[in-house]
Enzyme design. Sequence first.
Site, PDB file in Angstrom:
ATOM      1  CD  GLU A 166      -2.969  -1.347   2.188  1.00 33.83           C
ATOM      2  OE1 GLU A 166      -2.743  -0.819   3.279  1.00 33.83           O
ATOM      3  OE2 GLU A 166      -4.019  -1.965   1.924  1.00 33.83           O
ATOM      4  CG  ASP A 203      -7.238  -5.735   4.641  1.00 34.72           C
ATOM      5  OD1 ASP A 203      -6.834  -5.931   5.794  1.00 34.72           O
ATOM      6  OD2 ASP A 203      -7.238  -4.621   4.097  1.00 34.72           O
ATOM      7  CD  GLU A 259      -9.766  -1.633   7.954  1.00 30.11           C
ATOM      8  OE1 GLU A 259      -8.837  -2.204   8.547  1.00 30.11           O
ATOM      9  OE2 GLU A 259      -9.632  -1.124   6.825  1.00 30.11           O
TER      10      GLU A 259
HETATM   11  C1  GCV Z   1      -2.489   0.229   8.418  1.00 23.91           C
HETATM   12  C2  GCV Z   1      -6.089  -2.280   5.561  1.00 23.91           C
HETATM   13  C3  GCV Z   1      -6.489  -0.991   6.223  1.00 23.91           C
HETATM   14  C4  GCV Z   1      -5.340  -0.018   6.307  1.00 23.91           C
HETATM   15  C5  GCV Z   1      -4.172  -0.717   7.013  1.00 23.91           C
HETATM   16  C6  GCV Z   1      -3.824  -1.968   6.211  1.00 23.91           C
HETATM   17  C7  GCV Z   1      -2.712  -2.776   6.854  1.00 23.91           C
HETATM   18  O1  GCV Z   1      -5.859  -2.076   4.189  1.00 23.91           O
HETATM   19  O2  GCV Z   1      -7.575  -0.433   5.548  1.00 23.91           O
HETATM   20  O3  GCV Z   1      -5.772   1.112   7.029  1.00 23.91           O
HETATM   21  O4  GCV Z   1      -3.073   0.128   7.141  1.00 23.91           O
HETATM   22  O5  GCV Z   1      -4.947  -2.805   6.142  1.00 23.91           O
HETATM   23  O6  GCV Z   1      -3.034  -3.768   7.492  1.00 23.91           O
HETATM   24  O7  GCV Z   1      -1.557  -2.418   6.723  1.00 23.91           O
END
Ligand code: GCV
Length: 610
Positions: free
Chosen positions: A237, A316, A344
Amino acid sequence: MSKTIRRAWLPFLNVDVPRDCDTPEKVAAFELKAGCAALKLPVPALKLDPALGEGYAISGGAITGGDTGVLYGAYAWLMAAAAGERAPESLQKPYWPLRMINCWDNADGSIERGYAGRSLWFEGGDFCYDEGRLRQLGRMLASVGLNVLCVNNVNVKAEAELLIEDYLPKLAKLADLFRPFGVRLMTSIDFSRPLAHGVGTADPLDPGVQRWWRERADAIWRAVPDFAGFLVKADSEHRPGPFTYGRTHAEGANMLARAVAPHGGVLVWRAFVYNCMQDWRDAATDRPKAAFDTYAPLDGQFDDNVILQVKYGPYDFQVREPISPTLYAMKRTRLAMELQLAQEYTGQQIDLFAMNPMWREFTEDLPPEALCAVAAVSNLGRDDNFTGHPFAAANLYGFGRYAWDPFASPEAVLRGWARLSYHLPAAQESTLTDMLMNSRAVYEKYTASLGLCWMVRPETHYGPSPSGYEFDVWGTYHRASRDAVGIDRTASGNGYVLQYPEDMRARYDTPEACPDNLKLFFHRLRYDYVMADGRTLIQRLYDDHFEGCAGAEAMGEALKTLDLPEPDKSEAAERMERQIKNAREWRDVVNTFFHRLSGADDARGRKIYE
Ligand code: GCV
């Protein structure tokens, strides 16, 4: 004016742990005295036996344990007494040596995916905290045996400077606060950080880079001799990582591991790598395959103090995913499983979602001896009750319990939490326990029926948006059409199922064998596909959404029957109202979405909007 600190599942420990309790043994002695006074019980004897390490034994009115074992034993004894039970007399030892909480706290005080207020220790770019609250947190963590706390977000921003000399005394002070509770600190690091400090590269094979990290590690362990290690999100990411320099993740991780090894530190490397700039038109790339493809070929190449931390599912933190195949593919690598207490995708600490039943399924699927550690993204924040929803504390408590004993019965864990927190009459305690036990099933029905995930609103990840992620770059597609929905991940489809050991492949590879709750994760099926129970797929989708919403409404009624103390009662009621609204929205949006596509009517004639 200082407010009374909320005590989560430890209301009987109604006196703060004083500052001069600076070792686990002193905390244990204090807690036993304070707890026994509150519970009106004689104080048991405490005996230190360093050979027991984190273990403890309770017998003949005495608690014997190692350095932190005495503390765990004291809490076990007190919590059993507060629950009207007897602590087990056999020797108790944690299943995994590292039981870690990962906090996604940013130095500016915000928390990525945080649902309980701002950071408990950062504000305005610096450390800033209420010591009393952190001692209470230390007490909560120790009471359920958690022993590592990573203080900052894996998406490292300004707090990258934590490792620089100016900040180290502050980090050391924070470590001093948690040490008496047997909790060691860890920090997330930014792989490219040498660049910001005049080293012209972050290439892991560059001697200057290696030296820079060694010096950083030396400085940090000078300040915090029992520091636990570093946590790294790399090449994920848009984070920097070894790929920039044409290096593998083993080369990147080992370079850092060698910097921390002389101090006994661990290097936790997250296996969360995928193409987050995918073209939705590209059906050949499938995000769930990415971690296995990246890491399985590296098995055996990681140093001994590297721990590869793998999210429980290949996507995820979705409501329902099959367990990650990467966890089966790396027999010569030390692995940790990563869970997410922060809700989340699981209700954001508004909707109820107690996680122990889900984690227990992972224990069934994966022999826990395949792992050396377990980690969970924190659900903590500065809200008075620490977790936003007062019942979300059950997940922090439950994680500690799971990390100590992954075989523990989820029902017993959740009932234990309910009893310690509220001491309700027996029937009400059962109502609350049932609500928690069923909460995932209810939430799953209205948000992720049959393994259909990612129908959530992009960015916020709360509320329905069936096409929200459909034409985006994140590799998260259900590809619903007029006739069918789901992804064919079978051997004759995109082959994802082949990443599993053979017995598991058989479990998933045909629609008939595949469990209903993962049907559309593994298969692309027509809406008129007939399920084992005789219902068509489309009918099952409608039914689940109606039932899930009805389940949320029923929980709302059940909640009203509980005599909870304030402010928990109002907080839980206010969130329940939002959950019911959310569930109705999910029901109507998803049902209408599929009705418009398929044209199929609900066999039971319920209201589906045009
Ligand atoms: C910390 C998901 C979340 C992100 C997070 C990522 C990760 O994509 O939406 O906010 O980033 O996981 O676990 O690194």
